[in-house]
Design an enzyme around this catalytic site. Sequence first.
Site, PDB file in Angstrom:
ATOM      1  N   ASP A  72       0.931  -1.236  -0.208  1.00  0.00           N
ATOM      2  CA  ASP A  72       0.055  -0.040  -0.155  1.00  0.00           C
ATOM      3  C   ASP A  72       0.857   1.282  -0.026  1.00  0.00           C
ATOM      4  O   ASP A  72       0.363   2.088  -0.295  1.00  0.00           O
ATOM      5  CB  ASP A  72      -1.000  -0.070   1.073  1.00  0.00           C
ATOM      6  N   LYS A 192     -27.343  -3.950   4.455  1.00  0.00           N
ATOM      7  CA  LYS A 192     -27.030  -4.631   5.865  1.00  0.00           C
ATOM      8  C   LYS A 192     -25.924  -4.965   6.072  1.00  0.00           C
ATOM      9  O   LYS A 192     -25.326  -4.309   7.267  1.00  0.00           O
ATOM     10  CB  LYS A 192     -27.879  -5.861   5.601  1.00  0.00           C
ATOM     11  N   THR A 194     -23.233  -3.232   5.460  1.00  0.00           N
ATOM     12  CA  THR A 194     -22.434  -1.862   5.802  1.00  0.00           C
ATOM     13  C   THR A 194     -23.164  -1.669   7.365  1.00  0.00           C
ATOM     14  O   THR A 194     -22.152  -1.377   7.751  1.00  0.00           O
ATOM     15  CB  THR A 194     -23.154  -0.870   4.812  1.00  0.00           C
ATOM     16  N   LYS A 226     -30.299   6.532   3.233  1.00  0.00           N
ATOM     17  CA  LYS A 226     -30.836   5.253   4.256  1.00  0.00           C
ATOM     18  C   LYS A 226     -29.433   4.979   4.818  1.00  0.00           C
ATOM     19  O   LYS A 226     -29.561   4.454   6.184  1.00  0.00           O
ATOM     20  CB  LYS A 226     -31.471   4.232   3.348  1.00  0.00           C
ATOM     21  N   CYS A 384      16.836  -6.480 -11.290  1.00  0.00           N
ATOM     22  CA  CYS A 384      17.430  -7.231 -10.319  1.00  0.00           C
ATOM     23  C   CYS A 384      17.902  -8.713 -10.549  1.00  0.00           C
ATOM     24  O   CYS A 384      18.900  -8.821 -11.192  1.00  0.00           O
ATOM     25  CB  CYS A 384      16.559  -7.060  -9.006  1.00  0.00           C
ATOM     26  N   HIS A 521      15.852  -1.750  -8.270  1.00  0.00           N
ATOM     27  CA  HIS A 521      14.223  -1.612  -8.755  1.00  0.00           C
ATOM     28  C   HIS A 521      13.602  -0.334  -9.178  1.00  0.00           C
ATOM     29  O   HIS A 521      13.198   0.329  -8.240  1.00  0.00           O
ATOM     30  CB  HIS A 521      13.529  -2.166  -7.519  1.00  0.00           C
ATOM     31  N   GLU A 523      11.141   0.370 -10.633  1.00  0.00           N
ATOM     32  CA  GLU A 523       9.536   0.403 -10.716  1.00  0.00           C
ATOM     33  C   GLU A 523       9.085   1.266  -9.200  1.00  0.00           C
ATOM     34  O   GLU A 523       8.001   1.863  -9.173  1.00  0.00           O
ATOM     35  CB  GLU A 523       8.881  -1.028 -10.511  1.00  0.00           C
TER      36      GLU A 523
HETATM   37  N1  GLN Z   1      17.901 -13.014  -5.369  1.00  0.00           N
HETATM   38  C1  GLN Z   1      18.623 -12.030  -6.001  1.00  0.00           C
HETATM   39  C2  GLN Z   1      19.434 -11.510  -4.705  1.00  0.00           C
HETATM   40  O1  GLN Z   1      19.370 -11.731  -3.566  1.00  0.00           O
HETATM   41  C3  GLN Z   1      17.940 -10.846  -6.610  1.00  0.00           C
HETATM   42  C4  GLN Z   1      16.898 -10.325  -5.558  1.00  0.00           C
HETATM   43  C5  GLN Z   1      15.683  -9.237  -6.454  1.00  0.00           C
HETATM   44  O2  GLN Z   1      15.532  -9.492  -7.674  1.00  0.00           O
HETATM   45  N2  GLN Z   1      15.210  -8.475  -5.754  1.00  0.00           N
HETATM   46  O3  GLN Z   1      20.475 -10.700  -5.170  1.00  0.00           O
END
Ligand code: GLN
Length: 550
Positions: A72, A192, A194, A226, A384, A521, A523
Amino acid sequence: MKTKFLFVTGGVLSSLGKGIAAASLGALLKARGSSVTMQKLDPYINVDPGTMNPFQHGEVFVTGDGAETDLDLGHYERFIDISLSRKNNATSGRIYHTVITKERRGDYLGSTVQVIPHVTDEIKRTVLSLAEGDDAPDVAIVEVGGTVGDIEGMPFLEALRQLRSELGRGNCLSIHLTLVPYLKAAGEYKTKPTQHSVKELLSTGIQADIILCRCEQPLPPELKKKIAHFCNVDEDAVFTSVDVPNVYGIPLAFHAEGLDEKVAAMLRLPAGEADLSGWKRLMAGFAEASGSSVQIAIVGKYVELKEAYKSLHEALVHAGVANRTQVVLRYVNSGDVTPDNCGELFRGCGGILVPGGFGYRGVEGKIEAIRYAREQKIPFFGICLGMQCAVIEFARHVAGLPLANSEEFSSSTPHKVIYLMKAWYDFRKHATEVRSESSNKGGTLRLGAYPCVLREGSKAAAAYGAAEVSERHRHRYEFNNAFREVLERHGMVFSGLSPDGGLVEIMELPGHPWFVGCQFHPEFQSRPLRAHPLFRAFIAASREHAPAGA
Ligand code: GLN
């Protein structure tokens, strides 16, 4: 204290989209000029979700300061365009851990340590920490995970109940998200569940101030009335969260119903118009993008549960909008990929992406997919583990190292192109980090934001348009520098390095339309209106490559 608090709870059942609803409201309050932060309180006992199986819990979202958090927080960052940290997510496990540590230290001076007041006090302290410091936000939205009535959520609700009376009305607000199902057989909406849910919440001492009803279609006004009467809230305090094809449309939908206006009035926030130009621009971008599409294959082992790649999915969507094209994802189970079926599995795909992951299962399939992308000159993006597999593939098939592997999968191979680095300079902690095989699993990952220096003239540098960037990591293994020279000699370019040159952060292959792998990463830092440069460039290349008519 200037910060006002908004407590978000959920009822009836899980998966109603509480996180996105809370984040959308945060986005609207920000658009009205308030500074906003968010916090997720998770009732489970794990100290953080870092050790949890993505199949069960979905993605682990990593913050800049290296906290492994609930997914989240990804929604919060994307919708509100903020950067969150460790203090924005707490679990029961973490709260108890703190309380027990204090108890062992003797901080409670001999008293009996109990859920009330010790655990609830710790929860309150965690919540109130959002309001500390000079940069305390105007509004803090606190979302309680799970569903009202869950045993493990009780201490959180009790803490919020206490906070409500301590902070006083006008300084905090309780929003309850429920389900209003449509019963086809009866031909009507049912309120109901809710009513029961709001009553359940009331039994903990919290009267909902605003009710947000998840439903298939907008609720007719008399039904809202309601619900308001039966649930004891203002007539204009019942809103709907209608099923939508695109979650980024939710802030505008909430605004159209007046949700932000009601919240601002109840919290006595400064009155003013919300500036929704960004959200409108985004939706216009989606509309424009709907005219064309590009297929991207995601080769991973968590393909059955899309939540496991939540941020990745969103980053691809953002990159699609930026390129004015729709990104259609094809999830390919890495365990299914063999040298013989690549042509069939990837037919029609503009690009192939291998995301992060842990463990050996499916790795050989990922390597086959990468080989196919490299040889067939299909745009490839490795993230990664995806980058690590790309290095292994190249070492095995191009650089003449047939036993190339990662130490994660083979401890005995002489060609450990990816390995556990024993010592390296940690630019975030400004200290030398030492690791060993025996160090416990939770604590040995390289986590959080690290600087990365880009090589001039590389695809990575062109995509970013910068010389140095900062990206978030979550991995244990690193590229083994002993193999840098041999791989370079065969044509691999190391286009992103740590500032001291000691860690490989990005690799790429020139002479290929787009073949880039990164150890981090990307993303996690993509935003709807600010697609991540690497994703953006990958989609641009995939689109160009995409087979006609696919
Ligand atoms: N398993 C790999 C590592 O630990 C890559 C980890 C991942 O892709 N987040 O380095």
